[in-house]
Design a protein around this motif. Structure first.
Motif, PDB file in Angstrom:
ATOM      1  N   ILE A 143       0.803  -1.216   0.000  1.00 21.43           N
ATOM      2  CA  ILE A 143       0.000   0.000   0.000  1.00 21.43           C
ATOM      3  C   ILE A 143       0.838   1.269   0.000  1.00 21.43           C
ATOM      4  O   ILE A 143       0.298   2.366   0.018  1.00 21.43           O
ATOM      5  CB  ILE A 143      -0.982   0.023   1.203  1.00 21.43           C
ATOM      6  CG1 ILE A 143      -0.235  -0.180   2.506  1.00 21.43           C
ATOM      7  CG2 ILE A 143      -2.060  -1.016   1.030  1.00 21.43           C
ATOM      8  CD1 ILE A 143      -1.157  -0.280   3.706  1.00 21.43           C
ATOM      9  N   ALA A 144       2.173   1.092  -0.079  1.00 23.18           N
ATOM     10  CA  ALA A 144       3.043   2.265  -0.014  1.00 23.18           C
ATOM     11  C   ALA A 144       2.674   3.312  -1.064  1.00 23.18           C
ATOM     12  O   ALA A 144       2.691   4.506  -0.801  1.00 23.18           O
ATOM     13  CB  ALA A 144       4.494   1.846  -0.194  1.00 23.18           C
ATOM     14  N   ASP A 145       2.326   2.832  -2.286  1.00 18.96           N
ATOM     15  CA  ASP A 145       1.960   3.819  -3.309  1.00 18.96           C
ATOM     16  C   ASP A 145       0.532   3.587  -3.791  1.00 18.96           C
ATOM     17  O   ASP A 145       0.179   3.920  -4.906  1.00 18.96           O
ATOM     18  CB  ASP A 145       2.942   3.757  -4.480  1.00 18.96           C
ATOM     19  CG  ASP A 145       3.016   2.371  -5.086  1.00 18.96           C
ATOM     20  OD1 ASP A 145       2.388   1.443  -4.520  1.00 18.96           O
ATOM     21  OD2 ASP A 145       3.705   2.206  -6.100  1.00 18.96           O
ATOM     22  N   HIS A 146      -0.276   3.001  -2.909  1.00 20.53           N
ATOM     23  CA  HIS A 146      -1.663   2.724  -3.313  1.00 20.53           C
ATOM     24  C   HIS A 146      -2.507   3.968  -3.194  1.00 20.53           C
ATOM     25  O   HIS A 146      -2.336   4.778  -2.296  1.00 20.53           O
ATOM     26  CB  HIS A 146      -2.255   1.615  -2.437  1.00 20.53           C
ATOM     27  CG  HIS A 146      -3.538   1.062  -2.972  1.00 20.53           C
ATOM     28  ND1 HIS A 146      -3.561   0.080  -3.926  1.00 20.53           N
ATOM     29  CD2 HIS A 146      -4.825   1.354  -2.704  1.00 20.53           C
ATOM     30  CE1 HIS A 146      -4.816  -0.211  -4.210  1.00 20.53           C
ATOM     31  NE2 HIS A 146      -5.611   0.550  -3.490  1.00 20.53           N
ATOM     32  N   TYR A 147      -3.391   4.082  -4.112  1.00 19.30           N
ATOM     33  CA  TYR A 147      -4.358   5.161  -4.149  1.00 19.30           C
ATOM     34  C   TYR A 147      -5.272   5.011  -2.926  1.00 19.30           C
ATOM     35  O   TYR A 147      -5.683   3.915  -2.604  1.00 19.30           O
ATOM     36  CB  TYR A 147      -5.124   4.943  -5.443  1.00 19.30           C
ATOM     37  CG  TYR A 147      -6.066   5.997  -5.855  1.00 19.30           C
ATOM     38  CD1 TYR A 147      -5.579   7.186  -6.362  1.00 19.30           C
ATOM     39  CD2 TYR A 147      -7.428   5.778  -5.789  1.00 19.30           C
ATOM     40  CE1 TYR A 147      -6.475   8.150  -6.792  1.00 19.30           C
ATOM     41  CE2 TYR A 147      -8.314   6.732  -6.229  1.00 19.30           C
ATOM     42  CZ  TYR A 147      -7.831   7.919  -6.727  1.00 19.30           C
ATOM     43  OH  TYR A 147      -8.703   8.865  -7.163  1.00 19.30           O
TER      44      TYR A 147
ATOM     45  N   CYS B 126     -14.385   4.390  -3.944  1.00 16.23           N
ATOM     46  CA  CYS B 126     -13.929   3.268  -4.780  1.00 16.23           C
ATOM     47  C   CYS B 126     -15.053   2.261  -4.977  1.00 16.23           C
ATOM     48  O   CYS B 126     -15.772   1.921  -4.036  1.00 16.23           O
ATOM     49  CB  CYS B 126     -12.726   2.594  -4.130  1.00 16.23           C
ATOM     50  SG  CYS B 126     -12.130   1.180  -5.063  1.00 16.23           S
ATOM     51  N   ALA B 127     -15.171   1.773  -6.210  1.00 22.13           N
ATOM     52  CA  ALA B 127     -16.240   0.835  -6.543  1.00 22.13           C
ATOM     53  C   ALA B 127     -16.136  -0.450  -5.740  1.00 22.13           C
ATOM     54  O   ALA B 127     -17.115  -1.159  -5.548  1.00 22.13           O
ATOM     55  CB  ALA B 127     -16.194   0.520  -8.028  1.00 22.13           C
TER      56      ALA B 127
ATOM     57  N   ALA C 221      -9.265  -2.131  -8.895  1.00 18.40           N
ATOM     58  CA  ALA C 221      -8.515  -1.788 -10.098  1.00 18.40           C
ATOM     59  C   ALA C 221      -9.328  -2.038 -11.358  1.00 18.40           C
ATOM     60  O   ALA C 221      -9.411  -1.188 -12.235  1.00 18.40           O
ATOM     61  CB  ALA C 221      -7.213  -2.578 -10.136  1.00 18.40           C
ATOM     62  N   LEU C 222      -9.913  -3.232 -11.452  1.00 20.50           N
ATOM     63  CA  LEU C 222     -10.832  -3.522 -12.549  1.00 20.50           C
ATOM     64  C   LEU C 222     -12.225  -3.415 -11.958  1.00 20.50           C
ATOM     65  O   LEU C 222     -12.601  -4.215 -11.089  1.00 20.50           O
ATOM     66  CB  LEU C 222     -10.593  -4.934 -13.082  1.00 20.50           C
ATOM     67  CG  LEU C 222      -9.527  -5.091 -14.162  1.00 20.50           C
ATOM     68  CD1 LEU C 222      -9.118  -6.548 -14.285  1.00 20.50           C
ATOM     69  CD2 LEU C 222     -10.029  -4.555 -15.499  1.00 20.50           C
ATOM     70  N   ALA C 223     -12.985  -2.439 -12.402  1.00 19.53           N
ATOM     71  CA  ALA C 223     -14.289  -2.221 -11.772  1.00 19.53           C
ATOM     72  C   ALA C 223     -15.303  -1.776 -12.805  1.00 19.53           C
ATOM     73  O   ALA C 223     -14.953  -1.102 -13.778  1.00 19.53           O
ATOM     74  CB  ALA C 223     -14.155  -1.152 -10.691  1.00 19.53           C
TER      75      ALA C 223
END
Ligand code: SF4
Ligand code: SF4
Lengths: 541, 345
Positions: free
Chosen positions: B93-97, B103-104, B208-210
């Motif tokens: 999660i260091a660079d996770h949005y 989020c969906a 990510a895929l939503a």
């Protein structure tokens, strides 16, 4: 379907979808499964990935060919020659299943005699395929068992479709590839409930459960079940109905959920018929092209607004459930038909629910005898299912076929070319195909914005060599003409078809392909030859 | 017969078919072991390194790769495992949005679930101090989008397209910390061979895929797809009187949960404004809105007079019950066998 009834005694898929996982050889002929039956297409690709040998036979290089180990591209309409040639090779090289032939079939000698015409030279000449490719797949099909065959409209939509189906059955019989898991002759049904419409007797010659209308005992049975006098003459088929309207023999038509202006071959003839009708009732969820000709249009509820059952291609009867109320003032079709019948004082139409109708179906349809709502709550049941203790039938004919005497029948076949062939005036052959993103006349799919975005309009798939000859570039508007009419469409240059062959779908009313297709009927099954139409193509300036 | 194994997970008796992984056996018995890259439909890869367990008190092992065995005792966590998982999570999660509320996938995000399970604290979320990725979102497909900034590279989508759909439309692109998921040739989904079936979207454990218009239904109704003859089992998702989603019925033998683009995304016709909502009757050459009594009376009167010159076409789209009634009506009320339907295959 008629072809399979003659050969095996039943016209449905002999095996199950799940058998795709069990088969070692899967031969797909005249079926574009990844477009027309996508989840079956996925399963076939998966099977190939897991080691099954996938053989695709199609005049067009469909997507499934990319997963196949063997792809043969015969000239359209030459399947009988190809399949008979394969059968002959299998017999001559001693690969036939002799004990199966002896124990479970009849008519073998006559069949072998008819094979004499199918010399390698003749088969190669007719199909345009090299003999070595034909013998290669014949050998695989005969030895890498269990072997199953799947086919669809590419086999049946021909003026000799019944012969092609019989040729498929012959091949399965020669190798004993029937009556066991992973084998079979498997016609893939196009629409969600074509199988059910047939099972329920929406055919001019049979009552529900394929019981013949011209059999007096059967007629009596239904007369007492329905408490009415019934006609004993078989009625008119779909195409004959439109002919009869034009001849004046039929002047009133009741049409439920169909759009023949887009889906029938030579739709100009259909249009003339619809214009001629005295009284025309259409029952549908949208105002289709055909419905604009109606005198009365009845708003039907969609599948999400009613209870009932659909029967899928593998004979599995599954539940459909009401998820929302009928939109507006629409009503389920069963409600509408019942109310018309009541107003005509017809007896026996006061059902409380679709389940009550199913109970009557259980009574009069032996193959559906044990298919109750309670039993199909979750998973559905595959007919034949004669009683409520019967577990359903994943594959047909384990011990005997449904013909009198219990044996399957070989069919001697004479090759007949397609009704139309290319000539000087119409030098190309047009075949029809389907898009993954649309369904049939696309009354539903074109109202889904995303599906329209993925596939917005009709394309003529044209080989670059043909395009060059006629001075057509990719994306050009062209006119495609046959002996019956002309449609305008954009050309897409692609080598999915071989030179001389082009293809279109029939999903778009702006380019109504079936205006120009060939209505030449198979003499038995009465299916028109929409797969082979001689056309000319010229650029529009 | 498949043999079964009996063993314990955190002291609970569990049985599973031999060959099952400890992770799938645990999930099937309702016991949670944190994981990202495992999916019961797919072969395990062991790439996320979160599903560690201790077997018979031994060193941490990945539960997705451990086959069940008779008599073993599995512990789903201990101090060492907790520490290892927190480290993996920090990296992930260091660079996770982090716009999770919008989020969906918020309602069933595996990453949120793991974070909550591990009790991640705010300082752990940002400890590695990387900046959020800012890669372009691929919105080329009309039904779903791919946001690489939310992707955890579990590879479930890649394996789904390969193992379930048999297509391999997507794969890993670039190497090292530049790795992203994408359609072959790094083209947008819509320009690739992707068939838009949504199987990968269905299985993506994060957002990510939503779907582009996500809608959690208020209730779901088990039914059967209306399009082709495969007859896939579906759950129709509903809010009020509107169909808002369709998902595959995993328990149906026909399709085991798989769907194609039409079945999964092609439901908007149901509540489309073009739907016919009132009977129409032709008056002075034009179809005009009417009502059921008028329409049905007219039909009954006309049909009565047309005996002998009548034909009907039933529909491959109607239910069995309806088709049964149509042919019964034609035979009983109209005394004719002039009944057929559309496709004669
Ligand atoms: S939508 Fe389907 S075809 Fe497209 S990438 Fe995902 S799984 Fe593959
Ligand atoms: S989901 Fe696709 S494959 Fe399945 S029944 Fe519907 S249209 Fe056919």
């Amino acid at each position: 379907m008629t072809g399979l009834v003659a050969s095996l005694g039943s016209g449905a898929m002999t095996n199950s979808i799940a058998d795709i996982d069990v088969a070692r050889t899967i031969m797909v002929i005249g079926a574009n499964t990844t477009s027309a039956h996508p989840v079956i297409g996925h399963r076939m690709r998966r099977a190939a990935r897991n080691g099954a040998t996938l053989i695709v036979i199609n005049p067009k290089e469909i997507d499934l060919t990319h997963a196949a180990s063997h792809f043969l591209q015969p000239r359209p309409g030459t399947d009988v020659a190809l399949l008979m040639g394969m059968a002959r090779y299998i017999i001559e090289t001693g690969l036939a299943d002799e004990s199966f032939i002896a124990a479970r079939t009849e008519g073998f000698a006559e069949f072998v005699a008819s094979l004499q015409a199918y010399t390698p030279e003749f088969v190669v000449e007719t199909t345009g395929l090299p003999w070595s490719r034909i013998t290669e797949i014949a050998r695989i099909y005969a030895t890498n068992k269990p072997s199953s065959i799947f086919y669809a409209m590419g086999i049946t939509q021909h003026s000799h479709g019944t012969d092609s189906v019989k040729a498929v059955a012959n091949l399965a019989l020669v190798t004993g590839s029937l009556g066991a898991p992973g084998t079979g002759v498997n016609p893939l049904r196009g629409q969600n409930n074509v199988q059910g419409a047939c099972d329920m007797g929406c055919l001019p010659n049979v009552y529900p459960g394929s019981q013949r209308v011209d059999d007096p005992t059967i007629q009596k049975k239904f007369e007492s079940a329905w408490n009415a006098q019934l006609p004993n003459q078989p009625g008119l088929t779909h195409t004959e109905i439109f002919d009869a309207i034009c001849d004046g023999g039929i002047d009133t038509l009741y049409m439920v959920g169909e759009n023949p202006l887009l889906t029938e071959a030579n739709s100009g003839h259909v249009r003339a018929a619809l214009e001629r009708l005295d009284f025309f009732v259409v029952q549908d969820i949208f105002l289709s092209e055909s419905a604009t000709y109606a005198d009365v249009v009845l708003p039907a509820a969609s599948f999400a607004e009613k209870d009932g059952t659909f029967t899928n291609t593998e004979r599995r009867v599954q539940r459909v459930r009401r998820a929302i109320n009928p939109v507006g003032d629409s009503r389920p079709d069963w409600w509408i038909v019942s109310r018309i019948a009541e107003r005509m004082d017809a007896p026996g139409f006061s059902y409380s629910s679709p389940e009550a109708i199913m109970r009557e179906i259980n009574q009069v349809t032996p193959s559906y005898g044990g298919i109750t709502y309670e039993r199909i709550e979750n998973n559905g049941l595959q007919w034949p299912c004669p009683d409520t203790n019967y577990p359903g039938t994943p594959y047909l004919f384990p011990e005997k076929f449904s013909r009198p005497g219990g044996k399957a029948c070989f069919s001697p076949l004479t090759y007949r070319p397609p009704a139309e062939t290319a000539d000087g005036q119409y030098p190309l052959i047009l075949t029809t195909d389907r898009s993954l993103f649309h369904f049939h006349s696309s009354t539903m799919t074109r109202r889904v914005a995303g599906l329209s975005a993925l596939d917005a309009n009709e394309w003529l798939c044209l080989h670059p060599a043909d395009a060059e000859r006629y001075g057509i570039a990719d994306g050009d508007w062209v006119e495609v003409s046959s002996r019956r009419g002309t449609v305008k469409v954009q050309a897409r240059l692609t080598d999915v078809c071989q030179p001389g062959l082009c293809s279109m779908t029939f999903h778009f009313h702006e380019s109504p392909t079936n205006l120009i297709t060939n209505p030449a009927l198979d003499p038995v099954a009465k299916i028109p030859e929409t797969k082979v139409t001689a056309v000319s193509v010229r650029p529009l300036l | 017969m498949t043999e079964t194994c009996s063993f314990t997970i955190d002291g609970q008796e569990v049985t599973a078919a031999s060959g099952t992984s400890v992770l799938n056996a645990a999930s099937a018995s309702g016991i949670y072991i944190p994981h990202l890259c495992n999916h019961p439909d797919l072969k395990p890869t062991g790439s996320c390194r979160l599903c560690f367990v201790s077997i018979d008190g031994g060193k941490p092992r990945m539960a997705c790769r451990e086959p069940v065995k008779d008599g073993i005792s599995v512990a789903t966590s201990n101090a060492v495992i907790q520490r290892m998982r927190v480290q993996v999570m920090e990296l992930l999660i260091a660079d996770h949005y982090m716009d999770c509320l919008a989020c969906a996938a918020a309602h069933d995000c595996e990453l949120l679930k793991i974070s909550a399970y591990l009790g991640m604290r705010p300082n752990q979320l940002t400890r590695l101090g990387k900046t959020e990725r800012n890669l372009p979102v691929d919105g080329s497909n009309p039904f779903f989008q791919f946001d690489p900034n939310k992707c955890v590279l579990c590879g479930i989508c890649v394996r789904t397209c390969d193992e379930i759909v048999g297509l391999r439309a997507i794969g890993y692109i670039h190497w090292g910390d530049k790795t992203v998921i994408g359609a072959a040739g790094n083209r947008p989904f819509a320009e690739s061979i992707c068939e838009s079936c949504g199987e990968c979207v269905e299985r993506c454990p994060v957002g990510a895929l939503a779907p582009k218009t996500p809608a959690i239904p208020a209730r779901e109704v088990q039914s059967t797809c209306v399009y082709c003859g495969v007859g896939c089992g579906i759950h129709v998702g509903v809010r009020g009187d509107t169909v808002v989603s369709v998902s595959g019925d995993r328990d149906r033998e026909t399709n085991s949960g798989s769907l194609c683009v039409k079945g999964r995304f092609g439901f908007r016709f149901i509540n489309h404004p073009d739907r016919l909502t009132r009977p129409l009757v032709r008056k002075n050459g034009e179809l005009k809105e009417s009502n059921w009594d008028v329409a049905l009376d007219l039909i009954a009167e006309k049909f009565r007079k047309s005996k002998g010159r009548f034909a009907a076409l039933a529909s491959a789209k109607c239910t069995n019950e309806e088709n049964y009634l149509i042919q019964k009506f034609v035979r009983v009320a109209m005394r004719t066998n002039n009944i057929d339907h559309c496709a004669r295959l």
